[in-house]
Write a protein that holds these residues in place. Structure first.
Motif, PDB file in Angstrom:
ATOM      1  N   TRP A 185       0.843  -1.195   0.000  1.00 44.66           N
ATOM      2  CA  TRP A 185       0.000   0.000   0.000  1.00 44.66           C
ATOM      3  C   TRP A 185       0.877   1.244   0.000  1.00 44.66           C
ATOM      4  O   TRP A 185       2.018   1.233   0.471  1.00 44.66           O
ATOM      5  CB  TRP A 185      -0.898   0.016   1.228  1.00 44.66           C
ATOM      6  CG  TRP A 185      -2.197  -0.703   1.042  1.00 44.66           C
ATOM      7  CD1 TRP A 185      -2.497  -1.611   0.072  1.00 44.66           C
ATOM      8  CD2 TRP A 185      -3.352  -0.579   1.864  1.00 44.66           C
ATOM      9  NE1 TRP A 185      -3.769  -2.078   0.229  1.00 44.66           N
ATOM     10  CE2 TRP A 185      -4.341  -1.451   1.321  1.00 44.66           C
ATOM     11  CE3 TRP A 185      -3.684   0.162   2.989  1.00 44.66           C
ATOM     12  CZ2 TRP A 185      -5.604  -1.589   1.870  1.00 44.66           C
ATOM     13  CZ3 TRP A 185      -4.937   0.043   3.549  1.00 44.66           C
ATOM     14  CH2 TRP A 185      -5.892  -0.825   2.997  1.00 44.66           C
ATOM     15  N   THR A 186       0.297   2.337  -0.480  1.00 45.88           N
ATOM     16  CA  THR A 186       0.982   3.625  -0.421  1.00 45.88           C
ATOM     17  C   THR A 186       0.540   4.372   0.829  1.00 45.88           C
ATOM     18  O   THR A 186      -0.446   4.000   1.487  1.00 45.88           O
ATOM     19  CB  THR A 186       0.672   4.474  -1.647  1.00 45.88           C
ATOM     20  OG1 THR A 186      -0.735   4.791  -1.655  1.00 45.88           O
ATOM     21  CG2 THR A 186       1.050   3.753  -2.934  1.00 45.88           C
ATOM     22  N   GLN A 189      -3.042   5.588   0.279  1.00 41.91           N
ATOM     23  CA  GLN A 189      -4.041   4.554   0.500  1.00 41.91           C
ATOM     24  C   GLN A 189      -4.276   4.314   1.998  1.00 41.91           C
ATOM     25  O   GLN A 189      -5.413   4.141   2.441  1.00 41.91           O
ATOM     26  CB  GLN A 189      -3.605   3.243  -0.165  1.00 41.91           C
ATOM     27  CG  GLN A 189      -3.740   3.216  -1.669  1.00 41.91           C
ATOM     28  CD  GLN A 189      -3.226   1.914  -2.248  1.00 41.91           C
ATOM     29  OE1 GLN A 189      -2.024   1.647  -2.210  1.00 41.91           O
ATOM     30  NE2 GLN A 189      -4.124   1.098  -2.779  1.00 41.91           N
ATOM     31  N   THR A 190      -3.187   4.304   2.732  1.00 43.56           N
ATOM     32  CA  THR A 190      -3.304   4.052   4.173  1.00 43.56           C
ATOM     33  C   THR A 190      -4.049   5.176   4.875  1.00 43.56           C
ATOM     34  O   THR A 190      -4.934   4.930   5.710  1.00 43.56           O
ATOM     35  CB  THR A 190      -1.900   3.879   4.789  1.00 43.56           C
ATOM     36  OG1 THR A 190      -1.201   2.839   4.115  1.00 43.56           O
ATOM     37  CG2 THR A 190      -1.999   3.554   6.265  1.00 43.56           C
ATOM     38  N   ASP A 192      -6.209   7.271   3.534  1.00 41.74           N
ATOM     39  CA  ASP A 192      -7.612   7.209   3.116  1.00 41.74           C
ATOM     40  C   ASP A 192      -8.356   6.109   3.860  1.00 41.74           C
ATOM     41  O   ASP A 192      -9.518   6.273   4.252  1.00 41.74           O
ATOM     42  CB  ASP A 192      -7.708   6.976   1.603  1.00 41.74           C
ATOM     43  CG  ASP A 192      -7.217   8.177   0.806  1.00 41.74           C
ATOM     44  OD1 ASP A 192      -7.165   9.285   1.385  1.00 41.74           O
ATOM     45  OD2 ASP A 192      -6.884   7.996  -0.381  1.00 41.74           O
ATOM     46  N   TYR A 193      -7.681   4.988   4.057  1.00 40.08           N
ATOM     47  CA  TYR A 193      -8.289   3.883   4.806  1.00 40.08           C
ATOM     48  C   TYR A 193      -8.595   4.298   6.247  1.00 40.08           C
ATOM     49  O   TYR A 193      -9.673   4.007   6.781  1.00 40.08           O
ATOM     50  CB  TYR A 193      -7.359   2.675   4.773  1.00 40.08           C
ATOM     51  CG  TYR A 193      -7.739   1.575   5.737  1.00 40.08           C
ATOM     52  CD1 TYR A 193      -8.840   0.776   5.505  1.00 40.08           C
ATOM     53  CD2 TYR A 193      -6.975   1.342   6.886  1.00 40.08           C
ATOM     54  CE1 TYR A 193      -9.195  -0.238   6.384  1.00 40.08           C
ATOM     55  CE2 TYR A 193      -7.311   0.334   7.771  1.00 40.08           C
ATOM     56  CZ  TYR A 193      -8.425  -0.456   7.511  1.00 40.08           C
ATOM     57  OH  TYR A 193      -8.775  -1.449   8.396  1.00 40.08           O
ATOM     58  N   ARG A 230       2.361  10.983  -0.141  1.00 36.22           N
ATOM     59  CA  ARG A 230       1.295  10.027  -0.433  1.00 36.22           C
ATOM     60  C   ARG A 230       1.728   8.904  -1.372  1.00 36.22           C
ATOM     61  O   ARG A 230       1.315   7.754  -1.188  1.00 36.22           O
ATOM     62  CB  ARG A 230       0.084  10.773  -1.018  1.00 36.22           C
ATOM     63  CG  ARG A 230      -0.669  11.622   0.008  1.00 36.22           C
ATOM     64  CD  ARG A 230      -1.897  12.293  -0.635  1.00 36.22           C
ATOM     65  NE  ARG A 230      -2.854  11.311  -1.084  1.00 36.22           N
ATOM     66  CZ  ARG A 230      -3.844  10.801  -0.322  1.00 36.22           C
ATOM     67  NH1 ARG A 230      -3.959  11.196   0.945  1.00 36.22           N
ATOM     68  NH2 ARG A 230      -4.676   9.922  -0.806  1.00 36.22           N
TER      69      ARG A 230
END
Length: 484
Positions: A185-186, A189-190, A192-193, A230
């Protein structure tokens, strides 16, 4: 459409006064929770007690809604036992079950026994797994099963997994709610999660990086995440995990790990090295406090006694070691009995004997306390044990010499006998050396053979100092004065 009338300045003032003063009036109905010394104020406890007696649920909610769980636990302890479970029932869904983790075991079990299982199951749904396990672990199996049956399958499975680990293990202390992400994951992504996911722990300090088999690959502190761009991969910024905790590790071992490496949290893994939970420093603070209390109680021979225990339970807890103390006291008396003829010829010996034994016992307790605590904190090992034994023996000798002068002068003046002063002075030196030597050797020996030194050291050290003190004093007296 006509314009709304503009309120006058006086009307605005009245409206503002109403909105400001009403909360102040409501607040005035709630007494101050704690006094200047930090204790619960009698007025607050009396007000809560009156609301319980009147079954005034609304009043109770107003009084307790802003209380921290630790303050709520103090309030429960201040109430009469018959009102403690009633407070929980009246508050219903508004009662914070975390407060039960702040109570001693006996009180918590008694309160839970008086509550219906469905109420307990409902109250524990919002708790972290470690808190929920702490509440259930001391209940009888039928009561525990009755509560678990009323929980959802997922909640029951999660909690049962924690309860399956041994008591005082890392598995019992861990929280099963944590955040884990894959290494590919980037950062974007992390983040946003973390923003979008609904089921996340309320508090967390780091993110765990795992492979598809949920084996731990590394950790990612929040500060490293927030400072990274990001597009960066998690694998590029994650850190290693040198301080892993096995779920079966003793909680005291985990506390040493946190203390040594100044950890805030640590990953917990199972036998297959899969990530199963996380331990936070607030749980470790509780562990440290419990271990210290346990050592203090064991040194006094009172086991797991709580202040809320019944009279019979307290008697049962203390009887065993009092019986052991009686046996050691008889042994010391047998030593005195060997010199009964000597004591009959010189009554002053009976007057001075307790001084020698008491000083040796106190000196031995000092050394023993330092030794037991040092063993608990791992400050004594094979590299420094000999040096510490030598130090305590020399300290005993020097203290013995100092107090030998003091008691020798006192005894000489008191009984008009320089010889008697010399006898008790010599006995004092011998017993203080024995106190220093055995005060350190007995805990080390017990620890070496696998016996908790906090439990048995006190009895043995006291016995040694009594026997050595009496024997040295009476032997020197019989030899010096030619008594038989």
């Amino acid at each position: 459409m006509p314009a709304a009338p503009v309120p006058t300045r006086a009307e605005i003032f009245v409206a503002d006064t109403d909105t400001v003063e009403r909360p102040q009036e409501d607040a005035a109905l709630v007494p101050t929770v704690r006094d200047e010394e930090g204790n619960l104020s009698p007025e607050f406890v009396e007000t809560v007690d009156a609301a319980i007696e009147a079954d005034d649920t609304d009043r109770l909610k107003a009084l307790t809604e802003d209380l921290h769980e630790a303050d709520l636990a103090d309030l429960i302890e201040a109430l009469h036992p018959t009102d403690q479970s009633k407070l929980v029932r009246l508050l219903g869904r508004d009662f914070d079950f975390v407060a039960l983790t702040e109570l001693d075991d006996a009180m918590r079990v008694r309160i839970l026994d008086e509550l219906p299982p469905e109420a307990v199951a409902e109250g524990m749904r919002e708790l972290n797994s470690d808190d929920a396990a702490h509440i259930l672990e001391d209940l009888d199996e039928p009561d525990k099963d009755a509560i678990l049956e009323r929980m959802s399958f997922v909640e029951r499975l999660q909690l049962q997994r924690v309860l399956d680990y041994p008591e005082e293990s890392a598995g019992r202390r861990m929280q099963t709610d944590f955040i884990a992400v894959p290494p590919f994951w980037t950062v974007g992504q992390t983040i946003d999660y973390l923003r979008e996911a609904e089921e996340l722990p309320e508090e967390f300090y780091q993110i765990f990086v795992v492979d598809p088999g949920f084996r731990l690959q590394g950790t990612l502190p929040l500060d490293a995440l927030l400072r990274s761009k990001r597009p960066q991969k998690i694998s590029e910024i994650m850190r290693g995990s040198p301080y892993l905790v096995a779920a079966t590790d003793d909680q005291e071992e985990v506390a040493h790990l946190f203390e040594r490496y100044n950890l805030v949290s640590a990953a917990v893994t199972d036998d297959s090295e899969r990530l199963v939970g996380v331990i936070h420093v607030d749980d470790i603070v509780d562990v440290i406090q419990e271990e210290v209390e346990e050592d203090i109680k064991r040194m006094a021979g009172i086991g797991d006694e709580e202040v809320s225990d019944s009279i019979l339970a307290t008697v049962r807890s203390r009887f065993t070691w009092l019986l052991v103390n009686l046996a050691t006291a008889v042994l010391a008396s047998l030593v005195i009995g060997l010199f009964d003829a000597t004591i009959q010829q010189m009554v002053a010996l009976a007057v001075l004997m307790p001084i020698v034994a008491s000083m040796g016992g106190n000196a031995g307790t000092q050394t023993m306390t330092v030794a037991v605590r040092a063993l608990a904190t791992r400050d004594i090992d094979i590299f420094n044990a000999r040096r510490i034994i030598s130090r305590e023996t020399i300290v005993g000798f020097l203290n013995g010499m100092l107090f030998a002068v003091v008691i020798g002068v006192i005894a000489s003046v008191w009984f008009g006998s320089i010889g008697l002063g010399g006898v008790i002075a010599a006995a004092m030196v011998v017993n203080m050396v024995a106190a220093g030597l055995f005060g350190i050797l007995i805990p080390l020996t017990l620890n070496k053979i696998g016996v908790d030194p906090a439990i048995a050291s006190g009895v043995f050290v006291t016995t040694v100092t009594d026997v050595v003190g009496f024997f040295a004093f009476l032997s020197f007296a019989a030899w010096w004065f030619g008594l038989a």
